[in-house]
Design a protein around this motif. Sequence first.
Motif, PDB file in Angstrom:
ATOM      1  N   ILE A  29       0.860  -1.231  -0.019  1.00  0.00           N
ATOM      2  CA  ILE A  29       0.015   0.186   0.178  1.00  0.00           C
ATOM      3  C   ILE A  29       0.817   1.141  -0.129  1.00  0.00           C
ATOM      4  N   ASP A  38      -6.957   9.384   0.907  1.00  0.00           N
ATOM      5  CA  ASP A  38      -7.273   9.289  -0.458  1.00  0.00           C
ATOM      6  C   ASP A  38      -6.214   8.303  -1.301  1.00  0.00           C
ATOM      7  N   ARG A  39      -4.935   8.503  -1.069  1.00  0.00           N
ATOM      8  CA  ARG A  39      -3.799   7.556  -1.489  1.00  0.00           C
ATOM      9  C   ARG A  39      -3.999   6.177  -1.031  1.00  0.00           C
ATOM     10  N   GLY A  72      -6.647   4.607  -0.180  1.00  0.00           N
ATOM     11  CA  GLY A  72      -7.845   4.054  -0.786  1.00  0.00           C
ATOM     12  C   GLY A  72      -7.414   3.609  -2.340  1.00  0.00           C
ATOM     13  N   ILE A  73      -6.807   4.386  -3.076  1.00  0.00           N
ATOM     14  CA  ILE A  73      -6.423   4.215  -4.399  1.00  0.00           C
ATOM     15  C   ILE A  73      -5.777   2.890  -4.536  1.00  0.00           C
ATOM     16  N   ALA A 118      -5.217   0.581  -2.118  1.00  0.00           N
ATOM     17  CA  ALA A 118      -6.167  -0.588  -1.766  1.00  0.00           C
ATOM     18  C   ALA A 118      -6.982  -1.202  -3.096  1.00  0.00           C
ATOM     19  N   SER A 119      -7.482  -0.238  -3.786  1.00  0.00           N
ATOM     20  CA  SER A 119      -8.399  -0.367  -4.942  1.00  0.00           C
ATOM     21  C   SER A 119      -7.364  -1.061  -6.087  1.00  0.00           C
ATOM     22  N   LYS A 120      -6.346  -0.724  -6.099  1.00  0.00           N
ATOM     23  CA  LYS A 120      -5.491  -1.460  -7.149  1.00  0.00           C
ATOM     24  C   LYS A 120      -5.084  -2.627  -6.679  1.00  0.00           C
ATOM     25  N   LYS A 169      -6.928  -4.809  -4.718  1.00  0.00           N
ATOM     26  CA  LYS A 169      -8.224  -5.283  -4.930  1.00  0.00           C
ATOM     27  C   LYS A 169      -8.436  -5.734  -6.246  1.00  0.00           C
ATOM     28  N   ASP A 170      -8.072  -5.188  -7.429  1.00  0.00           N
ATOM     29  CA  ASP A 170      -8.039  -5.509  -8.877  1.00  0.00           C
ATOM     30  C   ASP A 170      -7.084  -6.657  -9.194  1.00  0.00           C
TER      31      ASP A 170
END
Length: 466
Positions: A250, A273-274, A276-277, A279-281, A283-284
């Motif tokens: 992260i 925000d960083r 979250g971005i 974590a989204s990466k 997740k995918d």
Amino acid sequence: MSSPVEWGYPEAEQGVLGAIMLASLEGDTGLVADIVGQMNSGDFYHDDHAALFDAIGDCLSRDMPVDPVTVGSMQRYLPSGEDTLAYGATLCRIPSVANVMTYVQQIKLWAVARQVVGIGRMLESSIAQGLPLTEAMGAAQQSMADLRDLQRGGKAGYKRMSEIVPLVLNTMDDVLNDKAPPKLSTGLADLDKLIGFLRPKSMVVIAGRPGSGKTMLGLQIVNHVAVRGRGVGLIISLEMGDEELTVRTIASLGGIDLRRMEEVKVLEREEWDRIGIAASKIKDAELYLNDTPGLTVSAIRADARKLQRECGLDILMVDYLGLVGTDGKSQNRADAVAKVSIAMKNLSKELGVPVLVLAQLNRNSTSRPGKKPQASDLRDSGQIEQDADAVILVHHDPESEAGEQGVTELILDKGRQAPTGSCLVQRQGQFARFVNFAGREPTQEEVEQSRPFAGRAKWRKDHETF
């Protein structure tokens, strides 16, 4: 592989393993050699059978007879936890070895079937992820070409070089016409130029002294393949826990200071925000971890094979070689590490993907001028250097002026497909990552003055994410 079909033939696999041991007991070494010469552990669907076949190979490499007792001495327990000696004794109860070659062919046919299904799923996944059709088809065609090895049947292992020429020319033609599978990048431009990208079936050793950043580099490479390259990565961590590895990922992806992540109450909105971005990466991404301590090679193989069957696999990382468990009882340290090294090299060929193997260095380099390490400094066994297709040494001297500014040298001290050399990267320890170095190399005069990087350490503008 989720399917109502059992993608293997357990009775045939049991029959082959039992026949090997029975033939050895009867003194038929020729039959044992014929069977073992035609197969590898990747042909077996069931992980216990693959591990047992490897233990048989260990016995033969030591000129030992093959029976339940000797096989059990090589590996006490199978991946399922079952006692190897007891299971081997059960397999030896087959009535005869008369039909063993038929069993061998059945196993190899199932292996081909699994490969074909896997290629189809890989193609489907690549298209679903938005990969251009020409690239997806190119990767599938390359994988189909690899099936030639599985389809040799009972033919001898040797072949005329003229048979290989069309394969080489076809590969070159695919590259010329942009049909070749995309190359795996490390995410660091100068390192890619140094090693010539990550190659399938290669064992890449990343070594350094404690705290040099070898784990940081290995983790960053796997993350890049899985996140930016849309590949499938597996990290076997025998040193760090899965939560620590995830926190580092992260921090690296989001450019978040590791120390700030430990003080969550003071994090600002922009930092959240960083996170979250990042974590989204994650997740995918098809990024997998196993932090079980003391894993043996057979357990690592079983995990990697299972993931490859179910999701595919593009890169495997093992951190680190010295902590991989061994089943042998009478081995000294050097022999044990050498055995693990050989197994890692074989695993890279079996899986058909690059395997990053992290390793420690001894203290020899600290007494040299400049403290630069060499491949011969690899700890415990010289076998590691022999087996590796590439040896990357992470050299970071925090006591030097360059080291104080985060400059790290990556030294390619051995490369089968690339000349030896080195490149510089910028260490961003607070973000658990390296970035491309944009300063110039020091002149000889500056090196002699011991001020090679005064005021010139910097990095490229593309350092936010890798």
